[in-house]
Design a protein around this motif. Sequence first.
Motif, PDB file in Angstrom:
ATOM      1  N   MET A   1      53.277  38.570  39.675  1.00  0.00           N
ATOM      2  CA  MET A   1      53.213  38.103  38.293  1.00  0.00           C
ATOM      3  C   MET A   1      54.179  36.940  38.067  1.00  0.00           C
ATOM      4  SD  MET A   1      50.975  39.807  36.558  1.00  0.00           S
ATOM      5  CE  MET A   1      49.845  39.807  37.950  1.00  0.00           C
ATOM      6  N   GLY A   2      53.718  35.944  37.286  1.00  0.00           N
ATOM      7  CA  GLY A   2      54.570  34.786  36.994  1.00  0.00           C
ATOM      8  C   GLY A   2      54.409  33.657  37.987  1.00  0.00           C
TER       9      GLY A   2
ATOM     10  N   LYS B   1      48.707  40.262  43.401  1.00  0.00           N
ATOM     11  CA  LYS B   1      49.254  39.064  42.749  1.00  0.00           C
ATOM     12  C   LYS B   1      50.700  39.312  42.310  1.00  0.00           C
ATOM     13  CE  LYS B   1      45.358  36.627  42.657  1.00  0.00           C
ATOM     14  NZ  LYS B   1      44.459  36.480  41.498  1.00  0.00           N
TER      15      LYS B   1
ATOM     16  N   ARG C   1      52.180  30.133  20.313  1.00  0.00           N
ATOM     17  CA  ARG C   1      50.876  29.549  20.608  1.00  0.00           C
ATOM     18  C   ARG C   1      49.956  29.508  19.393  1.00  0.00           C
ATOM     19  NH1 ARG C   1      48.568  28.544  25.570  1.00  0.00           N
ATOM     20  NH2 ARG C   1      50.679  27.894  26.078  1.00  0.00           N
TER      21      ARG C   1
ATOM     22  N   ARG D   1      45.861  28.194  37.250  1.00  0.00           N
ATOM     23  CA  ARG D   1      44.548  27.607  37.464  1.00  0.00           C
ATOM     24  C   ARG D   1      44.634  26.082  37.551  1.00  0.00           C
ATOM     25  NH1 ARG D   1      39.438  29.264  36.278  1.00  0.00           N
ATOM     26  NH2 ARG D   1      40.027  31.135  37.416  1.00  0.00           N
TER      27      ARG D   1
ATOM     28  N   LYS E   1      50.324  26.369  49.428  1.00  0.00           N
ATOM     29  CA  LYS E   1      48.999  26.605  48.823  1.00  0.00           C
ATOM     30  C   LYS E   1      48.978  26.244  47.342  1.00  0.00           C
ATOM     31  CE  LYS E   1      46.781  30.490  49.638  1.00  0.00           C
ATOM     32  NZ  LYS E   1      46.541  31.952  49.767  1.00  0.00           N
TER      33      LYS E   1
ATOM     34  N   LEU F   1      51.847  40.085  49.279  1.00  0.00           N
ATOM     35  CA  LEU F   1      51.009  39.035  49.868  1.00  0.00           C
ATOM     36  C   LEU F   1      50.080  39.623  50.927  1.00  0.00           C
ATOM     37  CD1 LEU F   1      53.616  36.115  50.167  1.00  0.00           C
ATOM     38  CD2 LEU F   1      51.873  36.456  48.393  1.00  0.00           C
TER      39      LEU F   1
ATOM     40  N   ALA G   1      51.498  38.213  31.334  1.00  0.00           N
ATOM     41  CA  ALA G   1      52.226  38.195  32.616  1.00  0.00           C
ATOM     42  C   ALA G   1      53.735  38.272  32.414  1.00  0.00           C
ATOM     43  CB  ALA G   1      51.874  36.937  33.408  1.00  0.00           C
TER      44      ALA G   1
ATOM     45  N   ARG H   1      57.223  23.655  32.581  1.00  0.00           N
ATOM     46  CA  ARG H   1      57.859  24.587  31.650  1.00  0.00           C
ATOM     47  C   ARG H   1      58.739  25.586  32.433  1.00  0.00           C
ATOM     48  NH1 ARG H   1      52.350  26.697  29.249  1.00  0.00           N
ATOM     49  NH2 ARG H   1      52.029  26.766  31.519  1.00  0.00           N
TER      50      ARG H   1
ATOM     51  N   LEU I   1      46.661  38.347  33.313  1.00  0.00           N
ATOM     52  CA  LEU I   1      46.388  37.099  34.035  1.00  0.00           C
ATOM     53  C   LEU I   1      46.758  35.892  33.174  1.00  0.00           C
ATOM     54  CD1 LEU I   1      42.959  37.663  35.854  1.00  0.00           C
ATOM     55  CD2 LEU I   1      45.277  38.123  36.659  1.00  0.00           C
TER      56      LEU I   1
HETATM   57  C1  SDX Z   1      49.446  31.526  31.680  1.00  0.00           C
HETATM   58  O1  SDX Z   1      45.637  28.356  31.628  1.00  0.00           O
HETATM   59  C2  SDX Z   1      46.809  28.216  31.155  1.00  0.00           C
HETATM   60  O2  SDX Z   1      47.249  27.094  30.879  1.00  0.00           O
HETATM   61  C3  SDX Z   1      47.602  29.523  30.971  1.00  0.00           C
HETATM   62  C4  SDX Z   1      49.051  29.307  30.539  1.00  0.00           C
HETATM   63  C5  SDX Z   1      49.149  28.764  29.122  1.00  0.00           C
HETATM   64  O3  SDX Z   1      50.211  28.163  28.792  1.00  0.00           O
HETATM   65  O4  SDX Z   1      48.233  29.063  28.312  1.00  0.00           O
HETATM   66  O5  SDX Z   1      49.703  28.419  31.452  1.00  0.00           O
HETATM   67  C6  SDX Z   1      49.827  30.632  30.535  1.00  0.00           C
HETATM   68  O6  SDX Z   1      48.536  32.299  31.536  1.00  0.00           O
HETATM   69  C7  SDX Z   1      50.155  31.370  32.996  1.00  0.00           C
HETATM   70  C8  SDX Z   1      49.568  32.325  34.109  1.00  0.00           C
HETATM   71  C9  SDX Z   1      50.172  33.742  33.935  1.00  0.00           C
HETATM   72  N1  SDX Z   1      49.514  34.669  34.849  1.00  0.00           N
HETATM   73  C10 SDX Z   1      50.186  35.184  35.918  1.00  0.00           C
HETATM   74  O7  SDX Z   1      51.322  34.861  36.240  1.00  0.00           O
HETATM   75  C11 SDX Z   1      49.397  36.233  36.702  1.00  0.00           C
HETATM   76  C12 SDX Z   1      49.525  35.956  38.204  1.00  0.00           C
HETATM   77  N2  SDX Z   1      48.789  34.734  38.514  1.00  0.00           N
HETATM   78  C13 SDX Z   1      47.479  34.862  39.079  1.00  0.00           C
HETATM   79  O8  SDX Z   1      46.727  35.939  38.584  1.00  0.00           O
HETATM   80  C14 SDX Z   1      46.716  33.525  39.165  1.00  0.00           C
HETATM   81  O9  SDX Z   1      47.565  32.611  39.714  1.00  0.00           O
HETATM   82  C15 SDX Z   1      46.106  32.944  37.899  1.00  0.00           C
HETATM   83  C16 SDX Z   1      45.203  33.906  37.200  1.00  0.00           C
HETATM   84  C17 SDX Z   1      47.147  32.472  36.970  1.00  0.00           C
HETATM   85  C18 SDX Z   1      45.256  31.738  38.328  1.00  0.00           C
HETATM   86  O10 SDX Z   1      44.326  32.254  39.194  1.00  0.00           O
HETATM   87  P1  SDX Z   1      43.094  31.389  39.764  1.00  0.00           P
HETATM   88  O11 SDX Z   1      43.180  29.979  39.384  1.00  0.00           O
HETATM   89  O12 SDX Z   1      41.846  32.124  39.405  1.00  0.00           O
HETATM   90  O13 SDX Z   1      43.401  31.449  41.313  1.00  0.00           O
HETATM   91  P2  SDX Z   1      42.903  32.603  42.276  1.00  0.00           P
HETATM   92  O14 SDX Z   1      43.166  33.954  41.684  1.00  0.00           O
HETATM   93  O15 SDX Z   1      41.527  32.267  42.692  1.00  0.00           O
HETATM   94  O16 SDX Z   1      43.929  32.441  43.504  1.00  0.00           O
HETATM   95  C19 SDX Z   1      43.739  31.392  44.482  1.00  0.00           C
HETATM   96  C20 SDX Z   1      44.494  31.882  45.713  1.00  0.00           C
HETATM   97  C21 SDX Z   1      44.079  33.303  46.135  1.00  0.00           C
HETATM   98  O17 SDX Z   1      44.341  33.410  47.535  1.00  0.00           O
HETATM   99  P3  SDX Z   1      43.058  33.264  48.541  1.00  0.00           P
HETATM  100  O18 SDX Z   1      42.079  34.354  48.143  1.00  0.00           O
HETATM  101  O19 SDX Z   1      42.536  31.867  48.344  1.00  0.00           O
HETATM  102  O20 SDX Z   1      43.682  33.504  49.918  1.00  0.00           O
HETATM  103  O21 SDX Z   1      45.899  31.971  45.409  1.00  0.00           O
HETATM  104  C22 SDX Z   1      46.326  33.334  45.504  1.00  0.00           C
HETATM  105  C23 SDX Z   1      45.079  34.177  45.417  1.00  0.00           C
HETATM  106  O22 SDX Z   1      45.284  35.411  46.074  1.00  0.00           O
HETATM  107  N3  SDX Z   1      47.185  33.605  44.346  1.00  0.00           N
HETATM  108  C24 SDX Z   1      48.242  34.419  44.353  1.00  0.00           C
HETATM  109  C25 SDX Z   1      48.765  34.376  43.040  1.00  0.00           C
HETATM  110  N4  SDX Z   1      48.027  33.548  42.290  1.00  0.00           N
HETATM  111  C26 SDX Z   1      47.050  33.073  43.104  1.00  0.00           C
HETATM  112  N5  SDX Z   1      48.779  35.182  45.336  1.00  0.00           N
HETATM  113  C27 SDX Z   1      49.871  35.921  44.983  1.00  0.00           C
HETATM  114  N6  SDX Z   1      50.424  35.940  43.757  1.00  0.00           N
HETATM  115  C28 SDX Z   1      49.906  35.174  42.760  1.00  0.00           C
HETATM  116  N7  SDX Z   1      50.446  35.194  41.536  1.00  0.00           N
END
Ligand code: SDX
Length: 382
Positions: free
Chosen positions: A261-262, A259, A344, A266, A312, A254, A229, A274, A225
């Motif tokens: 990835m990428g 999820k 980092r 939050r 969204k 979906l 990723a 970036r 997460l």
């Molecule tokens: C990094 O914090 C930072 O700054 C981190 C970072 C840094 O430089 O340090 O930027 C680096 O960690 C980037 C993130 C890398 N992670 C991923 O790519 C993993 C996939 N992403 C998701 O797991 C998610 O987007 C998070 C964890 C990054 C953020 O999740 P949140 O804020 O807890 O949001 P959420 O899981 O509550 O999702 C909100 C909605 C949901 O849908 P609903 O239930 O409202 O219908 O958005 C959807 C989620 O299902 N959603 C996605 C999604 N991410 C969110 N749906 C499909 N694919 C996704 N990747």
Amino acid sequence: MPDATTTMHLDKGLDNTVIGESTKSFIDGQQGVLEYVGIDIDDLARHSTFEEVVFLLWNDRLPTSEELAAFESELRAEYGLSDYMLQALAAIPADASPMHVVRTMVSTLALEDPDCNDQSYESERRKAVRALAKTPAIIAGFDRIRRGLEVVEERSDLNMASNFLWMLNGEMPGEASARAIDVCLILHADHGINASTFAAMVTIATQSDMYSSLTSAIGTLRGPLHGGANERVMHMLQSIGGIDEVEPFVMDCLTNKKKIMGFGHRVYKALDPRAKYLKTFAERIAEETGNRDLFVLSTTIQDVMDREVGAKGIHPNVDFYSATTYFSLGLAIDLFTPVFAMSRNAGWAAHTLEQHQDNRLIRPRCQYTGEHGASYVPIDQR
Ligand code: SDX
């Protein structure tokens, strides 16, 4: 029974909680803006170097040319690994996860650091220099050993990006590849109070030490997460057979709430700046190498995601196009997150030093939902 937390707000995930003040990074999630000490990330990616960005993050200002030269010399003097570290590296099983290796070896640096028990600001900063300067050698050294190759000695006439590629491949990197890694290190250097930085701060806030803070952070970054990723993005791209399979793949994810990835973030609800920069990088490398397949696959996934969930606020984050960039530069997939950690280290150390200078133990509460007044039942009566 009233609980102490009845007077406080519950904020699982700390989405809406500000834990302190910082001068390191500014993020506007709605506009997709990232600044390091007030300077836009796009300007830094175009004009700066990783070493200059580290100085900026650690000192809250850009260095003079003399200061930058002195800082580069300080880092380069620490590039190498001791015989003890090299022996420890050689003892690690070849199939170990490189992120476990980085976490273990950064922690191992503490065992032979003369400053280890000195917790002054200057000492913690020296530890940060050593960890930052030596992480490239840890990653490259482990990769060489697991491939059955000789460890390549560091080159203190090279900057961190070039020295890393030299130690990894045993040959001088091309200018474009070296600059690409240098820019990737800039883009990944800091990002406010993300999960791994928060872990580092919680650790130093107990008056622990820099190595312990960095070890906490590396362990936290590993998760898919968070920093993990980027490796999963690459595996995802490789699992999708071709352009025609993108739409069904994305729609299946979906539909089944899996999820991608990428994508998503939050804080960012607009495109991660970036990712915007890394996308241009990935395209340029695709043009130069003549291999556009991965890039076209990535942009096709982005097109479908933009259409389906862009409204969204779900857009590519830093990990989506960094995967294609690192793969095109010839990095092994399981080195993607270690390279994120290599960069980092700069931000983790910046926030650790900032917390060290104005510290308060970080100790939140939780809403107790268990029983009260339960009896202790002797084991022969249970
Ligand atoms: C990094 O914090 C930072 O700054 C981190 C970072 C840094 O430089 O340090 O930027 C680096 O960690 C980037 C993130 C890398 N992670 C991923 O790519 C993993 C996939 N992403 C998701 O797991 C998610 O987007 C998070 C964890 C990054 C953020 O999740 P949140 O804020 O807890 O949001 P959420 O899981 O509550 O999702 C909100 C909605 C949901 O849908 P609903 O239930 O409202 O219908 O958005 C959807 C989620 O299902 N959603 C996605 C999604 N991410 C969110 N749906 C499909 N694919 C996704 N990747």
